[in-house]
Design a protein around this motif. Structure first.
Motif, PDB file in Angstrom:
ATOM      1  N   SER A 635       0.840  -1.194   0.000  1.00 40.00           N
ATOM      2  CA  SER A 635       0.000   0.000   0.000  1.00 40.00           C
ATOM      3  C   SER A 635       0.877   1.246   0.000  1.00 40.00           C
ATOM      4  N   GLU A 636       0.360   2.330  -0.577  1.00 39.67           N
ATOM      5  CA  GLU A 636       1.107   3.588  -0.623  1.00 39.67           C
ATOM      6  C   GLU A 636       1.438   4.081   0.780  1.00 39.67           C
ATOM      7  N   LYS A 637       0.560   3.749   1.757  1.00 41.49           N
ATOM      8  CA  LYS A 637       0.790   4.184   3.135  1.00 41.49           C
ATOM      9  C   LYS A 637       1.951   3.442   3.792  1.00 41.49           C
ATOM     10  N   ASP A 638       2.338   2.305   3.231  1.00 37.63           N
ATOM     11  CA  ASP A 638       3.467   1.536   3.769  1.00 37.63           C
ATOM     12  C   ASP A 638       4.739   1.765   2.971  1.00 37.63           C
ATOM     13  N   LYS A 639       4.710   2.742   2.087  1.00 37.41           N
ATOM     14  CA  LYS A 639       5.830   2.960   1.160  1.00 37.41           C
ATOM     15  C   LYS A 639       7.130   3.258   1.892  1.00 37.41           C
ATOM     16  N   GLU A 640       7.056   4.082   2.950  1.00 33.04           N
ATOM     17  CA  GLU A 640       8.293   4.482   3.624  1.00 33.04           C
ATOM     18  C   GLU A 640       8.960   3.299   4.299  1.00 33.04           C
ATOM     19  N   TRP A 641       8.170   2.395   4.908  1.00 34.46           N
ATOM     20  CA  TRP A 641       8.767   1.204   5.511  1.00 34.46           C
ATOM     21  C   TRP A 641       9.436   0.343   4.439  1.00 34.46           C
ATOM     22  N   VAL A 642       8.791   0.212   3.308  1.00 29.20           N
ATOM     23  CA  VAL A 642       9.358  -0.579   2.210  1.00 29.20           C
ATOM     24  C   VAL A 642      10.664   0.041   1.727  1.00 29.20           C
ATOM     25  N   ASN A 643      10.690   1.376   1.567  1.00 28.54           N
ATOM     26  CA  ASN A 643      11.868   2.044   1.021  1.00 28.54           C
ATOM     27  C   ASN A 643      13.035   2.101   2.006  1.00 28.54           C
ATOM     28  N   PHE A 644      12.725   2.328   3.280  1.00 25.40           N
ATOM     29  CA  PHE A 644      13.793   2.615   4.234  1.00 25.40           C
ATOM     30  C   PHE A 644      14.141   1.458   5.158  1.00 25.40           C
ATOM     31  N   MET A 645      13.305   0.398   5.186  1.00 29.19           N
ATOM     32  CA  MET A 645      13.636  -0.764   6.002  1.00 29.19           C
ATOM     33  C   MET A 645      13.814  -2.008   5.142  1.00 29.19           C
ATOM     34  N   LEU A 646      12.805  -2.345   4.344  1.00 33.88           N
ATOM     35  CA  LEU A 646      12.888  -3.582   3.570  1.00 33.88           C
ATOM     36  C   LEU A 646      13.939  -3.492   2.470  1.00 33.88           C
ATOM     37  N   ARG A 647      13.956  -2.387   1.714  1.00 36.56           N
ATOM     38  CA  ARG A 647      14.881  -2.285   0.590  1.00 36.56           C
ATOM     39  C   ARG A 647      16.346  -2.393   1.017  1.00 36.56           C
ATOM     40  N   PRO A 648      16.808  -1.639   2.066  1.00 30.57           N
ATOM     41  CA  PRO A 648      18.212  -1.786   2.468  1.00 30.57           C
ATOM     42  C   PRO A 648      18.545  -3.188   2.959  1.00 30.57           C
ATOM     43  N   GLN A 649      17.566  -3.877   3.618  1.00 29.14           N
ATOM     44  CA  GLN A 649      17.833  -5.213   4.133  1.00 29.14           C
ATOM     45  C   GLN A 649      18.017  -6.237   3.017  1.00 29.14           C
ATOM     46  N   LEU A 650      17.446  -5.970   1.846  1.00 24.27           N
ATOM     47  CA  LEU A 650      17.527  -6.936   0.752  1.00 24.27           C
ATOM     48  C   LEU A 650      18.475  -6.491  -0.362  1.00 24.27           C
ATOM     49  N   GLU A 651      18.417  -5.219  -0.760  1.00 21.73           N
ATOM     50  CA  GLU A 651      19.229  -4.755  -1.889  1.00 21.73           C
ATOM     51  C   GLU A 651      20.622  -4.315  -1.469  1.00 21.73           C
ATOM     52  N   LYS A 652      20.788  -3.871  -0.229  1.00 20.87           N
ATOM     53  CA  LYS A 652      22.082  -3.326   0.184  1.00 20.87           C
ATOM     54  C   LYS A 652      22.558  -3.972   1.476  1.00 20.87           C
ATOM     55  N   TYR A 653      22.317  -5.280   1.629  1.00 24.49           N
ATOM     56  CA  TYR A 653      22.626  -5.933   2.897  1.00 24.49           C
ATOM     57  C   TYR A 653      24.119  -5.974   3.182  1.00 24.49           C
ATOM     58  N   ASP A 654      24.900  -6.530   2.253  1.00 26.37           N
ATOM     59  CA  ASP A 654      26.360  -6.489   2.392  1.00 26.37           C
ATOM     60  C   ASP A 654      26.976  -6.741   1.019  1.00 26.37           C
ATOM     61  N   ASP A 655      28.287  -6.926   0.998  1.00 22.97           N
ATOM     62  CA  ASP A 655      28.995  -7.054  -0.286  1.00 22.97           C
ATOM     63  C   ASP A 655      28.700  -8.371  -0.988  1.00 22.97           C
ATOM     64  N   VAL A 656      28.182  -9.358  -0.274  1.00 27.47           N
ATOM     65  CA  VAL A 656      27.951 -10.672  -0.876  1.00 27.47           C
ATOM     66  C   VAL A 656      26.468 -10.931  -1.092  1.00 27.47           C
ATOM     67  N   ILE A 657      25.658 -10.747  -0.051  1.00 28.60           N
ATOM     68  CA  ILE A 657      24.242 -11.066  -0.125  1.00 28.60           C
ATOM     69  C   ILE A 657      23.468  -9.801  -0.470  1.00 28.60           C
ATOM     70  N   ASN A 658      22.973  -9.713  -1.691  1.00 28.94           N
ATOM     71  CA  ASN A 658      22.106  -8.610  -2.079  1.00 28.94           C
ATOM     72  C   ASN A 658      21.212  -9.068  -3.222  1.00 28.94           C
ATOM     73  N   PHE A 659      20.066  -8.438  -3.326  1.00 26.89           N
ATOM     74  CA  PHE A 659      19.068  -8.847  -4.302  1.00 26.89           C
ATOM     75  C   PHE A 659      18.652  -7.644  -5.141  1.00 26.89           C
ATOM     76  N   ARG A 660      18.091  -7.933  -6.299  1.00 28.28           N
ATOM     77  CA  ARG A 660      17.543  -6.884  -7.152  1.00 28.28           C
ATOM     78  C   ARG A 660      16.021  -6.968  -7.060  1.00 28.28           C
TER      79      ARG A 660
END
Length: 787
Positions: A635-660
């Motif tokens: 939902s648009e109301k959950d956008k900030e949690w998705v952008n600032f919590m979920l995205r860094p945990q998956l796309e920018k986790y570390d040098d080895v484990i990251n997802f697109r």
């Protein structure tokens, strides 16, 4: 237990039957240290508990490398000396069965059967089990989920993914999940359960000894042990932040137990050495327990007159303990810890020095080195706080560092690692002023502290310990790693549910945002910081928000103006309380901002369409190539949690484990129909994540999009496509997702399991349903759905 506890099942003698955590195969180094300590205790213990100690030593030997023969020989000798010891007989039977010697096991089984109904043998066996459960075993795991994950990604990144590579990588992921399931929620809960079992067994065994009219000396020996068990359970409840009546009851029972031992022995003349030792230990334990615990006055007022009298004469109890056993290292250490709790650090250090002089072995007397380390460190911190730099702070920190090294060489516990981290940070001589200039005189110690913290993460289940992430967030800015600091502090706050356990974390978060913004001029950081301020407000952490705004206004007023503009432009309604606080606090802001804010509130809020630009993410080429590893529906109301919590945990986790990932706000083409964009995104994505919150589930459009996405996944020919519901807030799960096991973030932030699920990229011929079942993630079979 046993006959006395028929309602709870048949009593089983032997240490292999009580679930000691030693079964996870600890390192021989650690087990050898414990064995040495037990052998030292055996030399000074009374005869009543010698069989229990010897049996525990044999049990430890059994788990050590090349120690099974020694364990067998020790148990055989123990049975010669004590032929009716049930635990020894049961353990020897277990050893023989493990060796395939069924005939020898049967011989000792007959001997066990001839004694197992003897009430005295049962009582002593139960007490021996209780004694074993009072020990604290290490919690380290040689293999961690993170190690499995990294190895699987390394395999998948080697080149063209052949079936063999995919199979190997998938097997590692399933192993990671199995390890994750074997690790308890917290080490504290595990320790408390063990101590509860110990107390239960002590009480049952002592009750039986009283029924059998056993000697007063033997009963008092075990009652002293029971009082210590109550004290240890209270200690673990304290570490688990348990302030309930359970903890208070353990505290009172421990005091009463030691008081009973004192009253029973203090008037006896010519005490034997073992009983004299236990009287001394009960005196010092009683004094230390009361001195170091802090309970409310009503709790203390309910103490018995006998306990109040002893509390009024604590000094005389301490003197009595020192008189009875002046060379006892236990007495010296406890005396020192009492003095440390009263901030009499130099006297405490002298007591620890004497203990170490009498028993210099760092393995046996490890507690003395650890206590002296803490005293040196706490004294230096006190001098720093008082700005008494004449006290040779550097020398005390150097001595604390030296003792910390000894502790790490002996018992490398998590507490030892974190204490070394704190000492290293103080030795770096950081700038302690309340400004944002992260400066220290010696960065080498900061690097050492960070290295230890990462080593600690490897030894523990990842993403579980908020304290480690809070320390990482505190130290990273001193080497100018501001982004890593931000992500670490965000992780710490999420893990401890914004409980305020680490009050300085939000201040460090604010200062890192300021430095990062000043360095990069990245205006996307303003939206991220806005989200953190809103989360703090939402969780009623108003003081954190106020302090953060003061820090920005004092150190970087230009950023405060930019932040207000960001709030007004993108989320005036959501940030209304924060903006009003800024405007009413007398901070220097432009006059036109007040008018713009009022106008924006009247107009309504615009929605932010793109917060972060596309990131450069490593893309894994698999047997069936996808542009994205996952697509997120929210939902648009959950956008900030998705952008600032979920995205860094998956796309920018570390040098080895990251997802697109594919995010609608970032990756959809403007002007294209949403349903068309979603259909394309699903075709290009391996997994579908659906964020479930009340906002999401109540939105009819989200429900429609969800059904469309799921139908598209079902019809897809890619066999490893999976729908993963993520419950962010408690809500009613839609009917279309009832058959999918979700990842529930309302109970814990299970990023580990989410990463594992995203990493499973399997060939369709490789036990697909079995492997998905191991991850508890439902696999949609299109043929089955049609049926």
């Amino acid at each position: 237990m046993g006959c006395m506890m028929a309602s709870k099942g048949t009593f089983k003698p032997g240490l292999f039957n009580i679930g000691l955590n030693i079964e996870k195969k600890l390192s021989s180094h650690y087990l050898n240290i414990t064995r040495k300590k037990l052998m030292y205790d055996l030399g000074i213990a009374p005869i009543y508990i010698k069989p229990a100690i010897r049996n525990l030593v044999a049990f430890i030997l059994f788990h050590m490398d090349l120690g099974r023969k020694r364990a067998r020989l020790m148990l055989e000798q123990l049975i010669v000396d004590y032929p009716d010891d049930l635990n020894s007989l049961a353990d020897l039977i277990y050893v023989y069965k493990e060796m395939g010697r069924e005939k020898d096991a049967g011989k000792y089984k007959m001997q066990l059967d001839s004694y197992k109904d003897n009430p005295l043998c049962q009582a002593r066996s139960i007490l021996g089990q209780a004694n074993a459960l009072t020990y604290d075993w290490a919690d380290d795991h040689n293999k961690t989920p993170k190690a499995f994950l990294k190895e699987s990604w390394r395999i998948l990144s080697m080149g063209d993914n052949q079936t063999e590579q995919v199979i190997k990588a998938t097997t590692l992921i399933v192993e990671a999940y199995k390890v994750l399931k074997t690790i308890p929620e917290t080490a504290h809960e595990k320790k408390i359960n063990e101590k509860e079992k110990a107390v239960e067994r002590f009480e049952k065994g002592i009750e039986k000894l009283n029924e059998l009219n056993c000697s007063k000396e033997e009963i008092l020996t075990w009652e002293h042990k029971l009082a210590i068990a109550h004290g240890r359970m209270e200690t673990w409840r304290n570490r688990n932040d348990d302030c309930t009546d359970n903890r208070i009851q353990n505290f009172l029972k421990s005091l009463e137990g030691h008081s009973h031992v004192i009253d029973s022995l203090i008037s006896v003349k010519n005490l034997e050495e073992p009983l004299k030792m236990y009287l001394a230990k009960s005196c010092i334990f009683f004094a230390q327990l009361y001195t170091t615990r802090r309970f409310s006055k009503p709790c203390i007022d309910h103490l018995s007159e006998n306990l109040k009298k002893k509390i009024e004469n604590l000094e005389s109890l301490v003197d009595k303990a020192m008189e009875l056993w002046p060379d006892g290292n236990t007495i010296l250490i406890r005396y020192g810890r009492m003095k440390s709790s009263k901030k009499q650090f130099l006297e405490a250090i002298r007591s620890y020095n004497k203990s170490i002089e009498l028993l210099p072995d760092k393995d046996i007397n490890w507690f003395a080195y650890a206590s002296r380390r803490d005293a040196y460190y706490d004294y230096s911190k006190e001098l720093i706080a008082k700005k008494c730099y004449k006290g040779n702070i550097d020398e005390y920190l150097r001595l604390a560092y030296k003792d910390a090294e000894i502790c790490l060489q002996s018992r490398c516990t998590q507490f030892c690692l974190l204490k070394m981290v704190e000492i290293c940070f103080e030795r770096a001589r950081p700038n302690r002023h309340r400004d944002i200039k992260f400066y220290c005189q010696n960065k080498d110690f900061v690097y050492e502290a960070l290295e230890i913290l990462h080593e600690t993460l490897k030894k523990r289940d990842i993403n579980k310990d908020a304290r480690i992430y809070a320390l990482l967030g505190k130290y990273y800015p001193f080497i100018s790693e501001y982004r890593k600091s931000l992500e670490s502090i965000k992780m710490a706050l999420e893990l401890n549910k914004w409980s305020g356990k680490y009050p300085q974390s939000f201040s460090y978060l604010s200062m890192s945002f300021i430095c990062f913004y000043d360095e990069s001029k990245d205006r996307n950081l303003l939206s991220e910081f806005r989200y953190m301020l809103k989360e703090a407000k939402k969780r009623q952490c108003d003081k954190w928000v106020t302090d953060a705004l003061k820090i920005i206004n004092t150190n970087f007023p230009e950023m405060l103006s930019d932040l207000i503009e960001n709030m007004i432009e993108w989320d005036a309604r959501g940030c209304e309380d924060i903006v009003n606080e800024i405007l009413q606090s007398g901070f220097s802001v432009r006059d036109d901002m007040r008018e713009r804010f009022k106008m924006k509130l009247q107009e309504g809020n615009n929605q932010e369409s793109d917060i972060n630009g596309p990131a450069e993410i490593q893309v894994l080429e698999t047997s069936e190539s996808f542009e994205y590893d996952f697509f997120v529906l929210y939902s648009e109301k959950d956008k900030e949690w998705v952008n600032f919590m979920l995205r860094p945990q998956l796309e920018k986790y570390d040098d080895v484990i990251n997802f697109r990932g594919c995010f609608p706000s970032r990756d959809f083409q403007p002007g294209e129909r949403k349903l068309d964009s979603m259909s394309k995104a699903i075709d290009k994505s391996r997994k579908l994540l659906i964020i479930l919150t009340p906002n999401n589930c109540q939105n009819k459009w989200i429900k429609l999009f969800s059904d469309v996405c799921i139908l598209s996944m079902i019809k897809s020919k890619a066999k490893d496509k999976v729908v993963i519901p993520i419950i962010r807030e408690s809500c009613e799960i839609p009917d279309s997702l009832q058959s999918n096991d979700p990842i529930d973030f309302t109970k814990k932030n299970d990023w580990d399991r989410l990463r594992m699920a995203l990493t499973v990229n399997m060939d369709s011929t490789f036990e697909l349903e079995t492997k998905m079942s191991a991850l508890r993630l439902r696999y949609f079979d299109p043929d089955e759905e049609e049926k």
